[in-house]
Design an enzyme around this catalytic site. Structure first.
Site, PDB file in Angstrom:
ATOM      1  N   ILE A 168      17.446  29.038  39.816  1.00  0.00           N
ATOM      2  CA  ILE A 168      16.987  29.957  40.859  1.00  0.00           C
ATOM      3  C   ILE A 168      15.477  29.893  41.004  1.00  0.00           C
ATOM      4  O   ILE A 168      14.947  29.888  42.122  1.00  0.00           O
ATOM      5  CB  ILE A 168      17.401  31.415  40.523  1.00  0.00           C
ATOM      6  CG1 ILE A 168      18.869  31.475  40.085  1.00  0.00           C
ATOM      7  CG2 ILE A 168      17.124  32.335  41.697  1.00  0.00           C
ATOM      8  CD1 ILE A 168      19.847  31.032  41.121  1.00  0.00           C
ATOM      9  N   GLU A 169      14.785  29.865  39.889  1.00  0.00           N
ATOM     10  CA  GLU A 169      13.330  29.981  39.903  1.00  0.00           C
ATOM     11  C   GLU A 169      12.617  28.722  40.390  1.00  0.00           C
ATOM     12  O   GLU A 169      11.674  28.805  41.173  1.00  0.00           O
ATOM     13  CB  GLU A 169      12.822  30.327  38.497  1.00  0.00           C
ATOM     14  CG  GLU A 169      13.156  31.741  38.042  1.00  0.00           C
ATOM     15  CD  GLU A 169      12.303  32.790  38.744  1.00  0.00           C
ATOM     16  OE1 GLU A 169      11.392  32.423  39.509  1.00  0.00           O
ATOM     17  OE2 GLU A 169      12.574  33.986  38.521  1.00  0.00           O
ATOM     18  N   SER A 170      13.049  27.564  39.898  1.00  0.00           N
ATOM     19  CA  SER A 170      12.272  26.347  40.150  1.00  0.00           C
ATOM     20  C   SER A 170      13.104  25.132  40.519  1.00  0.00           C
ATOM     21  O   SER A 170      12.552  24.049  40.695  1.00  0.00           O
ATOM     22  CB  SER A 170      11.467  26.008  38.894  1.00  0.00           C
ATOM     23  OG  SER A 170      12.352  25.724  37.810  1.00  0.00           O
ATOM     24  N   TYR A 214      18.734  37.667  44.341  1.00  0.00           N
ATOM     25  CA  TYR A 214      18.461  36.914  43.116  1.00  0.00           C
ATOM     26  C   TYR A 214      19.610  37.012  42.111  1.00  0.00           C
ATOM     27  O   TYR A 214      20.112  35.988  41.625  1.00  0.00           O
ATOM     28  CB  TYR A 214      17.177  37.469  42.495  1.00  0.00           C
ATOM     29  CG  TYR A 214      16.629  36.734  41.303  1.00  0.00           C
ATOM     30  CD1 TYR A 214      15.707  35.703  41.469  1.00  0.00           C
ATOM     31  CD2 TYR A 214      16.979  37.094  40.001  1.00  0.00           C
ATOM     32  CE1 TYR A 214      15.159  35.040  40.370  1.00  0.00           C
ATOM     33  CE2 TYR A 214      16.440  36.438  38.904  1.00  0.00           C
ATOM     34  CZ  TYR A 214      15.537  35.417  39.092  1.00  0.00           C
ATOM     35  OH  TYR A 214      15.000  34.773  38.008  1.00  0.00           O
ATOM     36  N   ILE A 270      18.732  30.408  34.904  1.00  0.00           N
ATOM     37  CA  ILE A 270      17.630  31.046  35.630  1.00  0.00           C
ATOM     38  C   ILE A 270      16.702  30.009  36.272  1.00  0.00           C
ATOM     39  O   ILE A 270      16.274  30.180  37.427  1.00  0.00           O
ATOM     40  CB  ILE A 270      16.833  31.988  34.706  1.00  0.00           C
ATOM     41  CG1 ILE A 270      17.648  33.256  34.403  1.00  0.00           C
ATOM     42  CG2 ILE A 270      15.488  32.354  35.304  1.00  0.00           C
ATOM     43  CD1 ILE A 270      17.778  34.227  35.566  1.00  0.00           C
TER      44      ILE A 270
END
Length: 297
Positions: free
Chosen positions: A98-100, A200, A95
């Protein structure tokens, strides 16, 4: 730097279960990606147009893909161990890709921060401290445990439908539940969700698919060993990271990478203050801060 040696201890927080990932001990050449792939539990839906499109995007810029996965090096072993300990799909360890892009200093224009891009309100609800001079959302340990606790709840709330749970992490549980009620469908692929969320979930599946099958896609993954990278030193007195870097021989960038939660570059005094350091340097740091005196029986 003032330090009471009686208040300096080493805590190994890279694993919560000594029996986890025993294969690493028997196979020292195994990479963290090998270990992580064994924990994958989801159908990556490679037959869908959405996942295929995301795979193509990732393969179109393999330098960036490699850079992001390399940025995961200090954190990915710990994250994978935490997902495994909770019985969560290994895909969730990706995750932060994708996020950071595995940057704990990442900050969105909406205020989300850290590897897991937690909002301040969400962080506080999950027990992550956010205050002047300190932002626990940037702390790999605190933010990972909080995010995975949230995922555990989402997985339960959606009865093990991880596509919906992952979507809910991105756009909110209420929006996903509302879409399910309006359509009567529990299939992520059929729900009218925000555009960002529609990309996402497929992107996460695409990253996991490539990590699991790099040869199939002609991708070289960074060689990250399946071993802990950092450990925690618990301290009760203020520690200046720049001074510690000079005295211990640890690159200041490394210390900042592991301790971005301390905004002023100093670990303040406090009973719960901890400092993350490379595990190979733990003994050096302990010596610099003062070893506890031997205890007599």
């Amino acid at each position: 730097m003032v330090m009471d040696p009686r208040n300096t201890t080493i805590m190994d927080i890279t694993s919560t279960n000594t029996n986890i990932d025993e294969s690493a001990a028997s196979n020292p050449d195994e990479t963290v990606w090998d270990s992580l792939s064994r924990e994958f539990k989801l159908d990556h839906k490679v037959q869908t147009a959405q996942v295929q499109a995301e795979i193509r995007k990732l393969l179109a810029d393999q330098n960036k893909l490699y850079q992001i996965l390399t940025a995961a090096a200090p954190y990915i072993y710990f994250i994978q161990q935490q997902t495994q300990a909770r019985g969560l799909p290994g895909e969730l360890a990706l995750i932060p890709f994708i996020e950071s892009e595995f940057n704990p200093n990442d900050h969105s224009n909406k205020g989300a921060t850290g590897l897991w891009q937690l909002m301040s309100g969400t962080a506080r609800e999950l027990g992550v401290k956010v205050k002047a001079g300190y932002d626990g959302r940037r702390n790999v340990v605190a933010s990972t445990k909080a995010a995975l606790a949230y995922f555990k709840d989402l997985g339960n709330n959606f009865n093990g439908n991880w596509y919906l749970a992952i979507a809910a992490y991105n756009c909110g549980q209420v929006k996903v539940e509302s879409a399910v009620r309006r359509t009567g469908s529990k299939s992520f692929w059929n729900l009218p969700l925000p555009k960002e969320t529609k990309y996402y979930v497929p992107k996460l599946l695409a990253v996991a698919e490539i990590v699991e099958n790099p040869q199939k896609y002609g991708v070289a993954l960074p060689a990250i060993t399946n071993q802990p990278y950092f450990t925690a030193v618990k301290v009760d007195k203020a520690v200046n990271l720049t001074k510690l870097a000079k005295s211990s021989g640890i690159n200041i960038k490394t210390l900042n990478t592991l301790n971005p939660d301390y905004k002023q570059g100093t670990v303040p005094k406090g009973k719960d203050s901890t400092l993350l350091v490379p595990i190979k340097k733990a003994s050096v740091v302990q010596a610099q801060l003062g070893k506890p005196k031997a205890q007599t029986a």
